[in-house]
Design a protein around this motif. Sequence first.
Motif, PDB file in Angstrom:
ATOM      1  N   ARG D  37       0.849  -1.208   0.000  1.00 32.17           N
ATOM      2  CA  ARG D  37       0.000   0.000   0.000  1.00 32.17           C
ATOM      3  C   ARG D  37       0.878   1.249   0.000  1.00 32.17           C
ATOM      4  N   VAL D  38       0.331   2.317  -0.519  1.00 33.22           N
ATOM      5  CA  VAL D  38       1.006   3.618  -0.463  1.00 33.22           C
ATOM      6  C   VAL D  38       0.911   4.134   0.974  1.00 33.22           C
ATOM      7  N   ARG D  39       2.072   4.389   1.565  1.00 35.04           N
ATOM      8  CA  ARG D  39       2.113   4.914   2.931  1.00 35.04           C
ATOM      9  C   ARG D  39       2.003   6.445   2.915  1.00 35.04           C
ATOM     10  N   ALA D  40       1.299   6.982   3.903  1.00 34.01           N
ATOM     11  CA  ALA D  40       1.198   8.439   4.052  1.00 34.01           C
ATOM     12  C   ALA D  40       2.438   8.959   4.778  1.00 34.01           C
ATOM     13  N   ASP D  41       3.611   8.683   4.199  1.00 29.88           N
ATOM     14  CA  ASP D  41       4.865   9.097   4.838  1.00 29.88           C
ATOM     15  C   ASP D  41       4.966  10.620   4.911  1.00 29.88           C
ATOM     16  N   GLU D  42       5.763  11.073   5.876  1.00 23.55           N
ATOM     17  CA  GLU D  42       6.151  12.488   5.926  1.00 23.55           C
ATOM     18  C   GLU D  42       7.517  12.608   5.264  1.00 23.55           C
ATOM     19  N   LYS D  47       3.364  15.759   3.532  1.00 24.65           N
ATOM     20  CA  LYS D  47       2.783  14.432   3.666  1.00 24.65           C
ATOM     21  C   LYS D  47       2.483  13.857   2.283  1.00 24.65           C
ATOM     22  N   VAL D  48       2.796  12.571   2.118  1.00 29.29           N
ATOM     23  CA  VAL D  48       2.495  11.899   0.857  1.00 29.29           C
ATOM     24  C   VAL D  48       0.982  11.696   0.750  1.00 29.29           C
ATOM     25  N   VAL D  49       0.383  12.202  -0.320  1.00 28.89           N
ATOM     26  CA  VAL D  49      -1.050  11.959  -0.534  1.00 28.89           C
ATOM     27  C   VAL D  49      -1.289  10.907  -1.622  1.00 28.89           C
ATOM     28  N   ALA D  50      -0.293  10.675  -2.458  1.00 33.92           N
ATOM     29  CA  ALA D  50      -0.444   9.678  -3.531  1.00 33.92           C
ATOM     30  C   ALA D  50       0.923   9.377  -4.132  1.00 33.92           C
ATOM     31  N   ILE D  51       0.975   8.300  -4.881  1.00 31.48           N
ATOM     32  CA  ILE D  51       2.144   8.039  -5.728  1.00 31.48           C
ATOM     33  C   ILE D  51       1.650   7.935  -7.167  1.00 31.48           C
ATOM     34  N   GLU D  52       2.393   8.582  -8.055  1.00 29.11           N
ATOM     35  CA  GLU D  52       2.144   8.416  -9.494  1.00 29.11           C
ATOM     36  C   GLU D  52       3.182   7.406  -9.997  1.00 29.11           C
ATOM     37  N   TYR D  53       2.715   6.224 -10.360  1.00 30.92           N
ATOM     38  CA  TYR D  53       3.624   5.205 -10.873  1.00 30.92           C
ATOM     39  C   TYR D  53       3.731   5.313 -12.392  1.00 30.92           C
ATOM     40  N   SER D  54       4.951   5.209 -12.894  1.00 38.03           N
ATOM     41  CA  SER D  54       5.098   5.027 -14.338  1.00 38.03           C
ATOM     42  C   SER D  54       5.823   3.711 -14.565  1.00 38.03           C
ATOM     43  N   ALA D  55       5.641   3.143 -15.730  1.00 37.24           N
ATOM     44  CA  ALA D  55       6.166   1.802 -15.994  1.00 37.24           C
ATOM     45  C   ALA D  55       6.592   1.676 -17.447  1.00 37.24           C
ATOM     46  N   TYR D  56       7.525   0.810 -17.669  1.00 36.20           N
ATOM     47  CA  TYR D  56       7.926   0.419 -19.033  1.00 36.20           C
ATOM     48  C   TYR D  56       7.092  -0.827 -19.347  1.00 36.20           C
ATOM     49  N   ASP D  57       5.904  -0.577 -19.896  1.00 36.41           N
ATOM     50  CA  ASP D  57       4.879  -1.617 -19.991  1.00 36.41           C
ATOM     51  C   ASP D  57       5.390  -2.943 -20.567  1.00 36.41           C
ATOM     52  N   GLU D  58       6.007  -2.883 -21.732  1.00 34.21           N
ATOM     53  CA  GLU D  58       6.397  -4.119 -22.411  1.00 34.21           C
ATOM     54  C   GLU D  58       7.445  -4.874 -21.604  1.00 34.21           C
ATOM     55  N   MET D  59       8.337  -4.123 -20.945  1.00 29.90           N
ATOM     56  CA  MET D  59       9.378  -4.797 -20.170  1.00 29.90           C
ATOM     57  C   MET D  59       8.828  -5.312 -18.837  1.00 29.90           C
ATOM     58  N   VAL D  60       7.810  -4.633 -18.279  1.00 28.11           N
ATOM     59  CA  VAL D  60       7.109  -5.188 -17.114  1.00 28.11           C
ATOM     60  C   VAL D  60       6.565  -6.568 -17.484  1.00 28.11           C
ATOM     61  N   ASN D  61       5.967  -6.627 -18.640  1.00 27.50           N
ATOM     62  CA  ASN D  61       5.402  -7.884 -19.115  1.00 27.50           C
ATOM     63  C   ASN D  61       6.472  -8.983 -19.210  1.00 27.50           C
ATOM     64  N   SER D  62       7.577  -8.664 -19.864  1.00 21.40           N
ATOM     65  CA  SER D  62       8.591  -9.713 -20.063  1.00 21.40           C
ATOM     66  C   SER D  62       9.283 -10.057 -18.743  1.00 21.40           C
ATOM     67  N   TYR D 132       2.844  15.224  -2.824  1.00 21.16           N
ATOM     68  CA  TYR D 132       2.681  15.703  -1.447  1.00 21.16           C
ATOM     69  C   TYR D 132       1.450  16.598  -1.298  1.00 21.16           C
ATOM     70  N   ASP D 133       1.146  16.872  -0.041  1.00 20.93           N
ATOM     71  CA  ASP D 133      -0.079  17.631   0.246  1.00 20.93           C
ATOM     72  C   ASP D 133       0.016  19.105  -0.174  1.00 20.93           C
ATOM     73  N   ASP D 134       1.200  19.562  -0.582  1.00 22.06           N
ATOM     74  CA  ASP D 134       1.293  20.909  -1.142  1.00 22.06           C
ATOM     75  C   ASP D 134       1.366  20.862  -2.684  1.00 22.06           C
ATOM     76  N   ASN D 135       1.004  19.684  -3.241  1.00 25.37           N
ATOM     77  CA  ASN D 135       1.003  19.468  -4.700  1.00 25.37           C
ATOM     78  C   ASN D 135       2.387  19.378  -5.333  1.00 25.37           C
ATOM     79  N   SER D 136       3.428  19.484  -4.519  1.00 25.30           N
ATOM     80  CA  SER D 136       4.761  19.225  -5.079  1.00 25.30           C
ATOM     81  C   SER D 136       4.931  17.710  -5.232  1.00 25.30           C
ATOM     82  N   HIS D 137       5.973  17.301  -5.961  1.00 23.47           N
ATOM     83  CA  HIS D 137       6.204  15.869  -6.112  1.00 23.47           C
ATOM     84  C   HIS D 137       7.690  15.591  -6.281  1.00 23.47           C
TER      85      HIS D 137
END
Lengths: 77, 77, 145, 145
Positions: D37-42, D47-62, D132-137
């Motif tokens: 789970r995404v932790r609400a770390d400080e 405070k972390v409000v979310a994580i935006e994950y990106s992925a290399y789709d085809e290589m995730v698959n392989s 983060y809760d101030d919209n920075s990332h």
Amino acid sequence: MEVKVLFFGVLADVAGTSVRHYGDVGSTDRLMIRIQDDFPEFIHYNFRTSVNREIVNGDVLLNDGDEVAFMPPFAGG
Amino acid sequence: MEVKVLFFGVLADVAGTSVRHYGDVGSTDRLMIRIQDDFPEFIHYNFRTSVNREIVNGDVLLNDGDEVAFMPPFAGG
Amino acid sequence: MAEYLVEGPIDNELMTRLLAPPAGNFDAGATSVFIGRVRADENGGKKVVAIEYSAYDEMVNSEATKIIDQILAGFNNVKSISLIHSRGRVGAGEISLFVMVSAGHRRQAIEACSEAVELIKARLPVWKNEVYDDNSHEWKQNLPL
Amino acid sequence: MAEYLVEGPIDNELMTRLLAPPAGNFDAGATSVFIGRVRADENGGKKVVAIEYSAYDEMVNSEATKIIDQILAGFNNVKSISLIHSRGRVGAGEISLFVMVSAGHRRQAIEACSEAVELIKARLPVWKNEVYDDNSHEWKQNLPL
């Protein structure tokens, strides 16, 4: 010849894009020279390189249509 | 004095019941003698004994109202 | 009935409820779950169709509480522990044991869940009577690890 | 999208579907599940409000296919392996990783699931941008084990 180059994670921010195409690059080392010309900050980042979705080490020959990716340390989970 | 005796698993089949009461038994060893008189096959089974829900080893004194259980090896999961 | 026992199989609704994170408390990044199902084992040409579990309810309660306390004492990163065991009849393929440990990070979640499962197998006063496809049945013991 | 990726958080409906045993196949008595789970770390007062994950789709698959093959080759009692990772935005408290290994008996289920989680962390080409809760990332790396 032309290769497709993918930038992931923070490197996509550095490159300002997630995909570019480079022509006339015979190997990964020669591609890196071109990329560092375009994005001098690249040298500050830690990353791995894949060719056609396989991690490569050292200088690897590239062929037309190859897909090269520059990948920061993985952060899944 | 009287103790409540519980039989679990295969021992409930051996005793033909899951609960009995025994009077005038001062300790677990003396209770066992009474139980083996009632159910001679008991001696063939492997079991542990608890008094008031705590496993006991060796001969343990019993008091009025104690709850003694005879338990085959656990098989949870 | 003891609070750690449920009559019959552990169903999806109960699991979904147990899997929900505590409202507003998002410091557990890692959850390790162990699910035990009744296997359709063969035993001398007969097939297991169900297990009838019996339990020493009050002692399940006290032992489960001790197991949880022991895990919490041994793993400082563990945030919560749930454990549920079935009593009564559970059909082949159905769930009889659910153990869940949430922790800040994965190592403690996984290790604490694994240890909890071993303690449950060793210490929870539960017995199983295998029911076969010819309606015969047999008391079984857990095999040593 | 790669077959091992799902857009956004892994929800209860998907988990319930993944947790269902294969119809009529009841030889897997033990299932070990890991849920990340995404932790609400400080982080520096934010405070972390979310994580935006990106992925290399085809290589995730392989890579996911290779990880599954490696686990199946290393654990002869393992019957099935599922793994799902989120892509895109996953809020604090929501699930971004689900790994499930079923085996005949508990030791292999637990050990194989644990090993699968390590291989996923080490080899799945996925990246996380903490919001983060101030919209920075900020792009984050996994810490060494």
